[in-house]
Design a protein around this motif. Structure first.
Motif, PDB file in Angstrom:
ATOM      1  N   ASN A  98      58.907  57.336  24.262  1.00 38.57           N
ATOM      2  CA  ASN A  98      59.943  57.151  23.235  1.00 38.57           C
ATOM      3  C   ASN A  98      61.070  56.232  23.677  1.00 38.57           C
ATOM      4  O   ASN A  98      62.249  56.485  23.428  1.00 38.57           O
ATOM      5  CB  ASN A  98      60.510  58.518  22.811  1.00 38.57           C
ATOM      6  N   GLN A  99      60.689  55.148  24.367  1.00 39.44           N
ATOM      7  CA  GLN A  99      61.643  54.129  24.823  1.00 39.44           C
ATOM      8  C   GLN A  99      62.699  54.710  25.768  1.00 39.44           C
ATOM      9  O   GLN A  99      63.806  54.180  25.870  1.00 39.44           O
ATOM     10  CB  GLN A  99      62.301  53.432  23.628  1.00 39.44           C
ATOM     11  N   GLY A 100      62.330  55.776  26.444  1.00 38.79           N
ATOM     12  CA  GLY A 100      63.222  56.348  27.455  1.00 38.79           C
ATOM     13  C   GLY A 100      63.185  55.547  28.748  1.00 38.79           C
ATOM     14  O   GLY A 100      62.513  54.520  28.853  1.00 38.79           O
ATOM     15  N   ARG A 101      63.902  56.043  29.749  1.00 34.83           N
ATOM     16  CA  ARG A 101      63.947  55.345  31.036  1.00 34.83           C
ATOM     17  C   ARG A 101      62.618  55.496  31.765  1.00 34.83           C
ATOM     18  O   ARG A 101      62.044  56.586  31.825  1.00 34.83           O
ATOM     19  CB  ARG A 101      65.079  55.887  31.908  1.00 34.83           C
ATOM     20  N   ILE A 102      62.133  54.398  32.321  1.00 33.90           N
ATOM     21  CA  ILE A 102      60.833  54.357  32.988  1.00 33.90           C
ATOM     22  C   ILE A 102      61.018  53.875  34.416  1.00 33.90           C
ATOM     23  O   ILE A 102      61.743  52.902  34.674  1.00 33.90           O
ATOM     24  CB  ILE A 102      59.860  53.417  32.242  1.00 33.90           C
ATOM     25  N   GLY A 103      60.363  54.541  35.342  1.00 32.31           N
ATOM     26  CA  GLY A 103      60.350  54.103  36.726  1.00 32.31           C
ATOM     27  C   GLY A 103      58.970  53.607  37.117  1.00 32.31           C
ATOM     28  O   GLY A 103      57.960  54.192  36.730  1.00 32.31           O
ATOM     29  N   VAL A 104      58.928  52.502  37.860  1.00 27.61           N
ATOM     30  CA  VAL A 104      57.665  51.971  38.384  1.00 27.61           C
ATOM     31  C   VAL A 104      57.735  52.053  39.903  1.00 27.61           C
ATOM     32  O   VAL A 104      58.631  51.472  40.527  1.00 27.61           O
ATOM     33  CB  VAL A 104      57.435  50.511  37.946  1.00 27.61           C
ATOM     34  N   ILE A 105      56.801  52.793  40.492  1.00 22.20           N
ATOM     35  CA  ILE A 105      56.772  52.987  41.938  1.00 22.20           C
ATOM     36  C   ILE A 105      55.841  51.945  42.547  1.00 22.20           C
ATOM     37  O   ILE A 105      54.646  51.911  42.260  1.00 22.20           O
ATOM     38  CB  ILE A 105      56.312  54.402  42.298  1.00 22.20           C
ATOM     39  N   ALA A 106      56.384  51.095  43.409  1.00 23.14           N
ATOM     40  CA  ALA A 106      55.605  50.019  44.010  1.00 23.14           C
ATOM     41  C   ALA A 106      54.590  50.565  45.014  1.00 23.14           C
ATOM     42  O   ALA A 106      54.868  51.505  45.762  1.00 23.14           O
ATOM     43  CB  ALA A 106      56.524  49.016  44.696  1.00 23.14           C
ATOM     44  N   VAL A 107      53.415  49.957  44.997  1.00 21.88           N
ATOM     45  CA  VAL A 107      52.364  50.294  45.964  1.00 21.88           C
ATOM     46  C   VAL A 107      51.798  49.017  46.584  1.00 21.88           C
ATOM     47  O   VAL A 107      51.681  48.889  47.790  1.00 21.88           O
ATOM     48  CB  VAL A 107      51.221  51.092  45.301  1.00 21.88           C
ATOM     49  N   THR A 108      51.429  48.078  45.725  1.00 20.64           N
ATOM     50  CA  THR A 108      50.842  46.803  46.139  1.00 20.64           C
ATOM     51  C   THR A 108      51.483  45.699  45.295  1.00 20.64           C
ATOM     52  O   THR A 108      52.244  45.983  44.359  1.00 20.64           O
ATOM     53  CB  THR A 108      49.325  46.793  45.904  1.00 20.64           C
ATOM     54  N   PRO A 109      51.170  44.435  45.585  1.00 17.98           N
ATOM     55  CA  PRO A 109      51.686  43.356  44.723  1.00 17.98           C
ATOM     56  C   PRO A 109      51.321  43.523  43.256  1.00 17.98           C
ATOM     57  O   PRO A 109      52.005  42.988  42.378  1.00 17.98           O
ATOM     58  CB  PRO A 109      51.048  42.100  45.325  1.00 17.98           C
ATOM     59  N   MET A 110      50.242  44.269  42.955  1.00 20.36           N
ATOM     60  CA  MET A 110      49.881  44.544  41.563  1.00 20.36           C
ATOM     61  C   MET A 110      51.014  45.266  40.844  1.00 20.36           C
ATOM     62  O   MET A 110      51.162  45.166  39.618  1.00 20.36           O
ATOM     63  CB  MET A 110      48.610  45.396  41.530  1.00 20.36           C
ATOM     64  N   SER A 111      51.835  45.982  41.591  1.00 12.41           N
ATOM     65  CA  SER A 111      52.942  46.729  40.999  1.00 12.41           C
ATOM     66  C   SER A 111      53.956  45.801  40.348  1.00 12.41           C
ATOM     67  O   SER A 111      54.659  46.213  39.416  1.00 12.41           O
ATOM     68  CB  SER A 111      53.624  47.583  42.070  1.00 12.41           C
ATOM     69  N   ILE A 112      54.067  44.575  40.833  1.00  9.08           N
ATOM     70  CA  ILE A 112      55.003  43.621  40.219  1.00  9.08           C
ATOM     71  C   ILE A 112      54.599  43.369  38.778  1.00  9.08           C
ATOM     72  O   ILE A 112      55.438  43.368  37.863  1.00  9.08           O
ATOM     73  CB  ILE A 112      55.046  42.308  41.027  1.00  9.08           C
ATOM     74  N   HIS A 113      53.309  43.159  38.546  1.00 10.62           N
ATOM     75  CA  HIS A 113      52.824  42.951  37.182  1.00 10.62           C
ATOM     76  C   HIS A 113      53.127  44.166  36.314  1.00 10.62           C
ATOM     77  O   HIS A 113      53.535  44.033  35.154  1.00 10.62           O
ATOM     78  CB  HIS A 113      51.317  42.683  37.202  1.00 10.62           C
TER      79      HIS A 113
END
Length: 296
Positions: free
Chosen positions: A140-155
């Motif tokens: 619902n357009q809330g806050r989202i966190g992206v946890i980096a693991v590999t360069p794929m995480s940038i995408h």
């Protein structure tokens, strides 16, 4: 009895492939270990006519429909070894039983190598996800966190702002070059370099300095590998992808071992229920053609 086909893996792609073969009145044995990759998720999204459905119910309904075909045999168990050659393969189960078939179809799925962060595995599939098309809308357009693991995480971090205000948690896993950092900031992504201590609550990230960041949901890009070593034991070649390793297949979905086919997450990327079903249906039809036209 020698089956026409043994399908190793009774989840979405394996059942979709089996359906095509059963409708061609072929003798099919499905061996299912009962470990669907999305077994932790309560809802499946992005699958036409099944959007929001319980993924376990989708699987149950599919199996019920397959069981109506008289040439199906279904075995619950784990395939631990396969050997042989085109027109004469043998599959051994953990219970010691052995089964024979002219063709093999590997639909074993993949294992997810999750980041070693306290509290993450317990939230996998419920508050931590890998596919925004499957789970992003429900945040619902809330806050989202992206946890980096590999360069794929940038995408992944570049894509997620489509679904909500995004924070990219580097967690010491990767370093951003100047161009990548500028691109992320231009998309409104907040970059957080402080390492993660643990996950807490629904989708809270507790940082090493004690700060707590609250999110509606978290995403990460785990490395994948085939869920079982059966394919490697047969000699099927693997290929590297941005998400890990998968089985190498031709357009026909045949692996590098003649007579052995593969479909679903173990043989394609990216991953979702709808893509697995489509891949399985294609693999089943192509495998059937190899039985009808063995010299092609």
């Amino acid at each position: 009895m020698k089956h026409d086909v043994i399908v190793i893996g009774g989840s979405y792609s394996g059942m979709a492939a089996a359906l095509q073969l059963l409708r061609a009145r072929r003798r099919v044995l499905v061996i299912d270990a009962g470990r669907r990759r999305n077994r932790m998720a309560a809802h499946s999204h992005g699958f036409l006519a099944q959007d929001g459905a319980d993924p376990a119910q989708i699987a149950r309904t599919a199996r019920e429909q397959l069981m109506a075909y008289p040439t199906l045999e279904w075995r619950e168990g784990e395939a631990v070894q396969a050997a042989g050659e085109r027109d004469d393969f043998r599959v051994r189960l953990r219970d010691g039983s052995e089964h024979r078939a002219r063709r093999l179809l590997l639909a074993t799925g993949v294992s997810d190598q999750l980041p070693a962060i306290e509290g993450l595995a317990e939230r996998w599939g419920t508050a931590v996800f890998h596919c925004p098309y499957c789970h992003g809308y429900e945040l619902n357009q809330g806050r989202i966190g992206v946890i980096a693991v590999t360069p794929m995480s940038i995408h992944q971090a570049q894509l997620l702002p489509e679904w909500g205000t995004t924070t990219f948690l580097l967690n010491g896993a990767i370093e951003l070059d100047h161009d990548a950092e500028n691109d992320l900031r231009a998309r409104g992504v907040t970059i957080e370099a402080t390492p993660i201590a643990r996950l807490d609550g629904h989708a809270d990230v507790v940082l090493a300095d004690g700060r707590r960041l609250r999110f509606a949901g978290l995403f990460t890009a785990p490395r994948n590998a085939p869920a079982t070593p059966v394919a490697q034991g047969l000699g099927c070649a693997l290929m590297d992808t941005p998400m890990g390793t998968q089985l190498q297949t031709a357009d026909s979905k045949e692996t590098t071992v003649p007579g052995v086919f593969a479909c679903g997450d173990v043989a394609r990327m990216p991953h979702s229920v709808s893509l697995a079903v489509g891949d399985g249906a294609w693999a089943g039809a192509q495998l059937h053609r190899s039985l009808v036209f063995p010299g092609a």
